[in-house]
Design a protein around this motif. Sequence first.
Motif, PDB file in Angstrom:
ATOM      1  N   ARG A  39       0.842  -1.203   0.000  1.00  0.00           N
ATOM      2  CA  ARG A  39       0.000   0.000   0.000  1.00  0.00           C
ATOM      3  C   ARG A  39       0.876   1.252   0.000  1.00  0.00           C
ATOM      4  NH1 ARG A  39      -3.706  -0.179   4.942  1.00  0.00           N
ATOM      5  NH2 ARG A  39      -1.993   0.678   6.140  1.00  0.00           N
ATOM      6  N   PHE A  40       1.845   1.243   0.893  1.00  0.00           N
ATOM      7  CA  PHE A  40       2.739   2.397   0.989  1.00  0.00           C
ATOM      8  C   PHE A  40       3.465   2.635  -0.341  1.00  0.00           C
ATOM      9  CE2 PHE A  40       6.922   4.263   1.854  1.00  0.00           C
ATOM     10  CZ  PHE A  40       6.528   5.439   2.480  1.00  0.00           C
ATOM     11  N   PHE A  43       1.194   4.081  -3.016  1.00  0.00           N
ATOM     12  CA  PHE A  43       0.936   5.507  -2.767  1.00  0.00           C
ATOM     13  C   PHE A  43       2.158   6.358  -3.128  1.00  0.00           C
ATOM     14  CE2 PHE A  43      -2.812   4.593   0.103  1.00  0.00           C
ATOM     15  CZ  PHE A  43      -3.700   5.376  -0.604  1.00  0.00           C
ATOM     16  N   TYR A  50       1.733  11.722  -9.816  1.00  0.00           N
ATOM     17  CA  TYR A  50       1.031  13.002  -9.638  1.00  0.00           C
ATOM     18  C   TYR A  50       1.993  14.175  -9.855  1.00  0.00           C
ATOM     19  CZ  TYR A  50      -1.854  16.590  -7.412  1.00  0.00           C
ATOM     20  OH  TYR A  50      -2.577  17.724  -7.153  1.00  0.00           O
ATOM     21  N   THR A  97       2.763   2.910  10.170  1.00  0.00           N
ATOM     22  CA  THR A  97       1.904   3.294   9.050  1.00  0.00           C
ATOM     23  C   THR A  97       1.428   4.726   9.229  1.00  0.00           C
ATOM     24  OG1 THR A  97      -0.131   2.801   7.841  1.00  0.00           O
ATOM     25  CG2 THR A  97      -0.174   2.341  10.193  1.00  0.00           C
ATOM     26  N   SER A  98       1.164   5.413   8.136  1.00  0.00           N
ATOM     27  CA  SER A  98       0.612   6.759   8.278  1.00  0.00           C
ATOM     28  C   SER A  98      -0.902   6.754   8.076  1.00  0.00           C
ATOM     29  CB  SER A  98       1.311   7.742   7.336  1.00  0.00           C
ATOM     30  OG  SER A  98       1.545   7.176   6.084  1.00  0.00           O
ATOM     31  N   THR A  99      -1.494   5.586   7.958  1.00  0.00           N
ATOM     32  CA  THR A  99      -2.957   5.494   7.875  1.00  0.00           C
ATOM     33  C   THR A  99      -3.546   5.635   9.273  1.00  0.00           C
ATOM     34  OG1 THR A  99      -2.816   4.022   5.976  1.00  0.00           O
ATOM     35  CG2 THR A  99      -4.888   4.046   7.171  1.00  0.00           C
ATOM     36  N   GLN A 114     -13.109   7.473  -1.539  1.00  0.00           N
ATOM     37  CA  GLN A 114     -12.553   6.512  -2.510  1.00  0.00           C
ATOM     38  C   GLN A 114     -13.383   6.530  -3.795  1.00  0.00           C
ATOM     39  OE1 GLN A 114     -12.542   2.940   0.042  1.00  0.00           O
ATOM     40  NE2 GLN A 114     -10.331   2.870  -0.230  1.00  0.00           N
ATOM     41  N   PHE A 117     -12.758   9.646  -5.693  1.00  0.00           N
ATOM     42  CA  PHE A 117     -11.437   9.546  -6.320  1.00  0.00           C
ATOM     43  C   PHE A 117     -11.522   8.734  -7.620  1.00  0.00           C
ATOM     44  CE2 PHE A 117      -6.920   7.671  -5.972  1.00  0.00           C
ATOM     45  CZ  PHE A 117      -6.382   8.710  -6.709  1.00  0.00           C
ATOM     46  N   CYS A 147      -7.335  13.879  -3.338  1.00  0.00           N
ATOM     47  CA  CYS A 147      -6.144  13.358  -2.645  1.00  0.00           C
ATOM     48  C   CYS A 147      -5.992  14.105  -1.316  1.00  0.00           C
ATOM     49  CB  CYS A 147      -4.860  13.567  -3.442  1.00  0.00           C
ATOM     50  SG  CYS A 147      -4.875  13.144  -5.190  1.00  0.00           S
ATOM     51  N   CYS A 150      -8.700  13.481   1.420  1.00  0.00           N
ATOM     52  CA  CYS A 150      -8.551  12.187   2.089  1.00  0.00           C
ATOM     53  C   CYS A 150      -7.354  12.205   3.039  1.00  0.00           C
ATOM     54  CB  CYS A 150      -8.417  11.058   1.066  1.00  0.00           C
ATOM     55  SG  CYS A 150      -8.567   9.438   1.840  1.00  0.00           S
ATOM     56  N   HIS A 151      -6.273  12.819   2.616  1.00  0.00           N
ATOM     57  CA  HIS A 151      -5.093  12.885   3.491  1.00  0.00           C
ATOM     58  C   HIS A 151      -5.391  13.676   4.764  1.00  0.00           C
ATOM     59  CE1 HIS A 151      -2.350  12.146  -0.234  1.00  0.00           C
ATOM     60  NE2 HIS A 151      -2.917  11.039   0.209  1.00  0.00           N
ATOM     61  N   ARG A 155      -4.928  10.430   6.847  1.00  0.00           N
ATOM     62  CA  ARG A 155      -3.494  10.155   6.854  1.00  0.00           C
ATOM     63  C   ARG A 155      -2.827  10.998   7.927  1.00  0.00           C
ATOM     64  NH1 ARG A 155       0.459  11.576   1.864  1.00  0.00           N
ATOM     65  NH2 ARG A 155       0.292  13.599   2.853  1.00  0.00           N
ATOM     66  N   SER A 159       4.449  13.743   7.454  1.00  0.00           N
ATOM     67  CA  SER A 159       5.161  12.812   6.591  1.00  0.00           C
ATOM     68  C   SER A 159       6.203  13.561   5.781  1.00  0.00           C
ATOM     69  CB  SER A 159       4.184  12.119   5.650  1.00  0.00           C
ATOM     70  OG  SER A 159       4.905  11.492   4.629  1.00  0.00           O
TER      71      SER A 159
HETATM   72  C1  HEC Z   1      -9.398   7.745  -0.071  1.00  0.00           C
HETATM   73  C2  HEC Z   1      -8.222   8.279   0.558  1.00  0.00           C
HETATM   74  C3  HEC Z   1      -7.018   8.687  -0.229  1.00  0.00           C
HETATM   75  C4  HEC Z   1      -6.969   9.204  -1.491  1.00  0.00           C
HETATM   76  C5  HEC Z   1      -8.113   9.514  -2.438  1.00  0.00           C
HETATM   77  C6  HEC Z   1      -5.569   9.424  -1.783  1.00  0.00           C
HETATM   78  N1  HEC Z   1      -4.792   9.056  -0.729  1.00  0.00           N
HETATM   79 FE1  HEC Z   1      -2.778   9.192  -0.629  1.00  0.00          FE
HETATM   80  N2  HEC Z   1      -2.810   8.230   1.156  1.00  0.00           N
HETATM   81  C7  HEC Z   1      -3.932   7.878   1.858  1.00  0.00           C
HETATM   82  C8  HEC Z   1      -3.550   7.167   3.054  1.00  0.00           C
HETATM   83  C9  HEC Z   1      -4.499   6.627   4.091  1.00  0.00           C
HETATM   84  C10 HEC Z   1      -2.155   7.100   3.043  1.00  0.00           C
HETATM   85  C11 HEC Z   1      -1.242   6.407   4.048  1.00  0.00           C
HETATM   86  C12 HEC Z   1      -0.925   5.064   3.471  1.00  0.00           C
HETATM   87  C13 HEC Z   1      -0.047   4.178   4.314  1.00  0.00           C
HETATM   88  O1  HEC Z   1      -0.486   3.690   5.343  1.00  0.00           O
HETATM   89  O2  HEC Z   1       1.091   3.952   3.908  1.00  0.00           O
HETATM   90  C14 HEC Z   1      -1.718   7.773   1.828  1.00  0.00           C
HETATM   91  C15 HEC Z   1      -0.392   7.919   1.455  1.00  0.00           C
HETATM   92  C16 HEC Z   1       0.052   8.623   0.359  1.00  0.00           C
HETATM   93  C17 HEC Z   1       1.436   8.829   0.017  1.00  0.00           C
HETATM   94  C18 HEC Z   1       2.623   8.188   0.719  1.00  0.00           C
HETATM   95  C19 HEC Z   1       3.321   9.048   1.675  1.00  0.00           C
HETATM   96  C20 HEC Z   1       2.814   8.936   3.072  1.00  0.00           C
HETATM   97  O3  HEC Z   1       2.902   9.942   3.777  1.00  0.00           O
HETATM   98  O4  HEC Z   1       2.353   7.876   3.505  1.00  0.00           O
HETATM   99  C21 HEC Z   1       1.461   9.604  -1.104  1.00  0.00           C
HETATM  100  C22 HEC Z   1       2.687  10.126  -1.841  1.00  0.00           C
HETATM  101  C23 HEC Z   1       0.093   9.813  -1.497  1.00  0.00           C
HETATM  102  N3  HEC Z   1      -0.746   9.212  -0.579  1.00  0.00           N
HETATM  103  C24 HEC Z   1      -0.322  10.502  -2.625  1.00  0.00           C
HETATM  104  C25 HEC Z   1      -1.624  10.533  -3.093  1.00  0.00           C
HETATM  105  C26 HEC Z   1      -2.032  11.161  -4.331  1.00  0.00           C
HETATM  106  C27 HEC Z   1      -1.091  11.876  -5.291  1.00  0.00           C
HETATM  107  C28 HEC Z   1      -3.375  10.989  -4.428  1.00  0.00           C
HETATM  108  C29 HEC Z   1      -4.295  11.430  -5.504  1.00  0.00           C
HETATM  109  C30 HEC Z   1      -3.870  11.351  -6.884  1.00  0.00           C
HETATM  110  C31 HEC Z   1      -3.814  10.272  -3.237  1.00  0.00           C
HETATM  111  N4  HEC Z   1      -2.726  10.022  -2.455  1.00  0.00           N
HETATM  112  C32 HEC Z   1      -5.110   9.938  -2.984  1.00  0.00           C
HETATM  113  C33 HEC Z   1      -5.232   8.143   1.491  1.00  0.00           C
HETATM  114  C34 HEC Z   1      -5.643   8.610   0.254  1.00  0.00           C
END
Ligand code: HEC
Length: 166
Positions: A39-40, A43, A50, A97-99, A114, A117, A147, A150-151, A155, A159
């Motif tokens: 997952r990490f 992302f 992005y 985890t950062s979730t 979600q 998105f 994005c 949701c963060h 999240r 970070s």
């Molecule tokens: C529905 C919720 C959601 C959406 C939509 C979402 N994210 Fe995230 N994102 C998260 C979560 C929760 C985490 C932490 C994941 C983990 O546990 O590693 C995360 C982690 C990340 C990270 C990793 C760095 C970190 O601090 O953990 C990046 C980079 C990132 N997202 C970019 C994006 C981008 C770019 C988009 C859109 C194009 C996006 N995300 C859309 C929920 C979301």
Amino acid sequence: MERNIKHRLFAGTVIFGMTLIPLSLLAADTEIEQIMKDRFEKFEQMGEAYDEINREVELKNPDYALIKKHAIQIEVWANEGLQWFPVGSGPESGIKTSTKAEVWSKPAKFRALQDEFIIEARELKTISISGPLEKLSAQFKKTGEVCSECHELYRKKASLFSIFGN
Ligand code: HEC
């Protein structure tokens, strides 16, 4: 002699039985750990994709092929993302985890984000493939807002990798 064989058999069963339990626990742990690691990584890759689109849309002559490639991939991730948060893959796992736990305690909002998105990523992909390209930048921004939203809610902050200033 016979007694000896029986004894050995017994010892073997005990050892086998004892190792079975820890092994199955180990397997369960590894599975969750793997899910969280994947997952990490996904992302992180999404963040890079992005960033690259972000750079391109600012240019006078953007590389539309590159934008299209990333937009197609982001839509795939948006859909796959529905599987990235199984129960047990939050902070309670003890694995870094950062979730936030809110993913599971406030699941309706998370699911709504979600879904949002998925819709915005699909639109971004459509525009990147068939146009109109003048709308690409606006749709990219709209996707980025999901994005960030949701963060903001799900999240953990602080970070080092964040590209959204949180
Ligand atoms: C529905 C919720 C959601 C959406 C939509 C979402 N994210 Fe995230 N994102 C998260 C979560 C929760 C985490 C932490 C994941 C983990 O546990 O590693 C995360 C982690 C990340 C990270 C990793 C760095 C970190 O601090 O953990 C990046 C980079 C990132 N997202 C970019 C994006 C981008 C770019 C988009 C859109 C194009 C996006 N995300 C859309 C929920 C979301």
